[in-house]
Design an enzyme around this catalytic site. Structure first.
Site, short mmCIF file in Angstrom:
data_model
loop_
_atom_site.label_atom_id
_atom_site.label_comp_id
_atom_site.label_asym_id
_atom_site.label_seq_id
_atom_site.Cartn_x
_atom_site.Cartn_y
_atom_site.Cartn_z
N ASP A 152 -60.81 -28.64 -22.62
CA ASP A 152 -60.04 -28.59 -21.38
C ASP A 152 -60.12 -29.92 -20.63
O ASP A 152 -61.20 -30.51 -20.51
CB ASP A 152 -60.64 -27.47 -20.51
CG ASP A 152 -59.80 -27.12 -19.31
OD1 ASP A 152 -58.67 -26.63 -19.50
OD2 ASP A 152 -60.27 -27.31 -18.17
N GLU A 162 -57.10 -31.22 -24.74
CA GLU A 162 -56.01 -31.03 -23.78
C GLU A 162 -56.01 -32.25 -22.88
O GLU A 162 -56.76 -32.34 -21.92
CB GLU A 162 -56.22 -29.77 -22.93
CG GLU A 162 -55.04 -29.51 -22.01
CD GLU A 162 -55.41 -29.05 -20.61
OE1 GLU A 162 -54.56 -28.45 -19.94
OE2 GLU A 162 -56.55 -29.29 -20.15
C1 GLC Z 1 -56.55 -26.86 -17.88
C2 GLC Z 1 -56.23 -25.42 -18.15
C3 GLC Z 1 -55.76 -24.79 -16.88
C4 GLC Z 1 -56.84 -24.91 -15.84
C5 GLC Z 1 -57.25 -26.36 -15.65
C6 GLC Z 1 -58.54 -26.48 -14.87
O1 GLC Z 1 -55.42 -27.60 -17.59
O2 GLC Z 1 -55.32 -25.30 -19.18
O3 GLC Z 1 -55.40 -23.46 -17.07
O4 GLC Z 1 -56.41 -24.39 -14.62
O5 GLC Z 1 -57.50 -26.99 -16.87
O6 GLC Z 1 -59.62 -26.08 -15.66
#
Ligand code: GLC
Ligand code: CA
Length: 594
Positions: A225, A309
């Site tokens: 994440d 991500e």
């Molecule tokens: C990422 C996740 C999202 C979350 C954010 C903070 O972007 O995909 O759902 O709110 O991180 O952890």
């Protein structure tokens, strides 16, 4: 009428077929959002036993792996992306035994399992943050997070002007143990999500232990994440641009079609720093972390993988995350945010294959996830493919039929590309966004922190319909549901689609079977654009991958397939006239070349 000339089919590939191993080079990975997949105990929130009970659906579908959004112990301020114990299952979802049972069953069914890792921030309820609050400024406890003294008289102003991705400022002031107003801590997201200090070796060691904990249990990898956020520029320089997960420059929501042309030049609204640039994102130092994690995974057999991500707009910067000694995959958000435009699509695919190819990595492809409006609805908006931050009842509503028609075509195009693809739960049912949720059921912190200016992400997180006639469409047996499901979802229920050749589920199933048979995931790509002839040719895009011709007609007049091409699968009905097969607008097809 647009046609494809035989000669154009012989164009040289811009991307050559790659190795078949390891699995992540071509895997189709299905994202499970645990709170909305299946609810075994009937409390209205999906859980691990629910997932286990529905894994046969995924085997039937034919995906290779699943990625589970967080199920760890958490106060659920950001639906589990606020973790208070990285080694425990939240009782909402079950316990570690339930996890082990799910993992075992998935592996028996031949499905690999990736879990979510949230290393940029913890929950404010994490024992380390609680200890930091109780300790004094300058203490080792505070050094695990980003505490700073405020500016101005008595430190009453935040240390810098950074904004939170969810709206409002990125700093919150604490009250010291003696009751006096104290230091500030950084949170790029909600105030309940304090950012870790990744310059601190203790934080690094802690997360390596967390990785090992789940690897020892047998997980096949991690989705990382906010992988571009962990290191902040030295001195935390001011940067007051609005923050957004998705840079505004990527696809401005609601922009009139004519303005979508040639908007690569940054204008006032899309100046650098808007969205995901700035001293908190994509700092070179993050790569040391991934090199270290790569070594942790290498201690384990069976090709474990990391998928980052990283909302990094520039594809070449993005490719740095998947250099051979770092992560294995990174989400291709440039693809997710690409416009419903043949020229643009072709460019994004070419750039992706080039950028990832230059570091020896396969590209990934994705159209939907738990943070964006579902693509079946995005593609039904007046500007198909625009990316609003949620859709509310008083916004322009997507056209459900056109949206699904385009979404099926878009997915058929995507799954024909070489590389690995991500699917988001429910898209195999053709599920649209819930676009009329009442505000009083919303839960996304982004909605509250922007005081409703952003509708937020709840509309793509609604529990899955399994059976048309069961309570909560079979999500559980009690009819409880943490977000209400819309009326009119009967037709999307999984069991109503099994065996129906026109259903979206059976379309996905055919695509995944054929993709394997023709080894498209490790295949090559040769554009046949030069061979698209006719006045309307700019509205279509076509390529050859191995022995398969992939044609997507976005909005144009029909595209006729070359003689002898044998249709393998199509996203919608084709017109056959005088022995010639025509692909109508908003339709895609895979055809085997003779
Ligand atoms: C990422 C996740 C999202 C979350 C954010 C903070 O972007 O995909 O759902 O709110 O991180 O952890
Ligand atoms: Ca439950």
């Amino acid at each position: 009428m647009t046609s494809i000339s035989q000669s154009a089919l012989a164009t040289a590939p811009i991307y050559e077929a790659g190795p078949k191993d390891p699995w992540w080079r071509h895997a189709v990975i299905y994202q499970i959002y645990p709170r909305s997949f299946a609810d075994a105990n009937g409390d209205g929130i999906g859980d691990l036993p629910g997932i286990t009970s529905r894994l046969d659906h995924l085997q039937k579908l034919g995906v290779d792996a699943i990625w589970l959004s967080p199920f760890f112990q958490s106060p659920q301020k950001d639906a589990g992306y606020d973790v208070s114990d990285y080694r425990a299952v939240d009782p909402l979802f079950g316990d570690l035994d339930d996890f082990d049972a799910m993992l075992k069953r998935a592996h028996e069914l031949g499905l690999r399992v990736i879990v979510d890792l949230v290393p940029n921030h913890s929950s404010d309820q994490h024992e380390w943050f609680q200890a930091a609050l109780a300790a004094a400024p300058g203490s080792p406890e505070r050094e695990r997070y980003m505490f700073r003294d405020g500016k101005g008289a008595n430190g009453s102003q935040p240390p810098n002007d950074w904004k939170s991705v969810f709206g409002g400022r990125a700093w919150t002031r604490v009250t010291e143990a003696d009751g006096s107003p104290g230091q500030w801590y950084l949170h790029l997201f909600d105030s309940s999500q304090p950012d870790f200090n990744w310059e601190n070796p203790e934080v690094r060691a802690y997360f390596e232990d967390v990785l090992r904990f789940w690897l020892d249990r047998g997980v096949d990898g991690f989705r990382v994440d906010v992988a571009h956020g962990m290191i902040k520029a030295d001195g935390l320089p001011d940067w007051d641009a609005e923050q957004a997960m998705i840079a505004k420059g990527d696809t401005p929501a609601g922009t009139p079609l004519e303005e979508l042309e040639g908007d690569d030049e940054p204008d006032e609204d899309t100046a650098p720093g808007d969205g995901n640039e700035g001293p908190m994102w994509d700092q070179d130092g993050v790569h040391d972390i991934y090199r270290a994690w790569n070594r942790v995974l290498a201690d384990y057999p069976d090709d474990r993988a990391l998928a980052g991500e990283a909302w990094v707009h520039d594809l070449e910067r993005m490719a740095r995350y998947v250099r051979s000694d770092e992560m294995q995959q990174t989400f291709n958000f440039s693809y997710l945010t690409s416009k419903w435009d043949a020229q643009h699509l072709r460019e994004v695919v070419t750039e992706s294959l080039d950028a990832f190819g230059s570091v020896g990595a396969p590209s990934t492809w994705v159209l939907s996830n738990h943070d964006v409006v579902r693509h079946a609805s995005r593609l039904g908006l007046p500007v198909p493919g625009s990316l609003p931050k949620g859709i509310a009842a008083d916004d322009a509503q997507p056209d459900e039929r056109l949206g699904l028609q385009r979404a099926r075509a878009a997915t058929l195009f995507m799954l024909g590309l070489p590389g690995s693809s991500y699917l988001y739960q429910g898209e195999e049912l053709g599920l649209p966004e819930h676009t009329s949720l009442p505000d009083d059921v919303r839960q996304d912190p982004g909605f509250f922190r922007t005081k409703g200016a952003e509708t937020g992400r709840d509309g793509c997180r609604v529990p899955i319909p399994w059976d048309p006639d069961a309570p909560a469409y079979g999500f559980n047996e009690t009819g409880e549901s943490w977000l209400p499901q819309p009326a009119g979802w009967r037709k999307y229920a999984a069991s109503a689609q099994y065996g129906d050749p026109h259903s979206t589920f059976e379309l996905y199933r055919s695509m995944l079977r054929l993709r394997k048979e023709h080894e498209l995931g490790t295949g090559s790509l040769a554009w046949v654009e030069a061979g698209l002839e006719g006045a309307d040719a700019q509205n279509s895009v076509a390529f050859v991958n191995g022995d398969v011709l992939v044609v997507l007609n976005l909005e144009g007049t029909p595209v006729s397939l070359p003689k002898g091409a044998e249709v393998l699968v199509s996203s919608g009905e084709l017109e056959i006239k005088d022995d010639v097969t025509n692909v109508p607008a908003r339709t895609a097809v895979w055809a085997k070349l003779g």
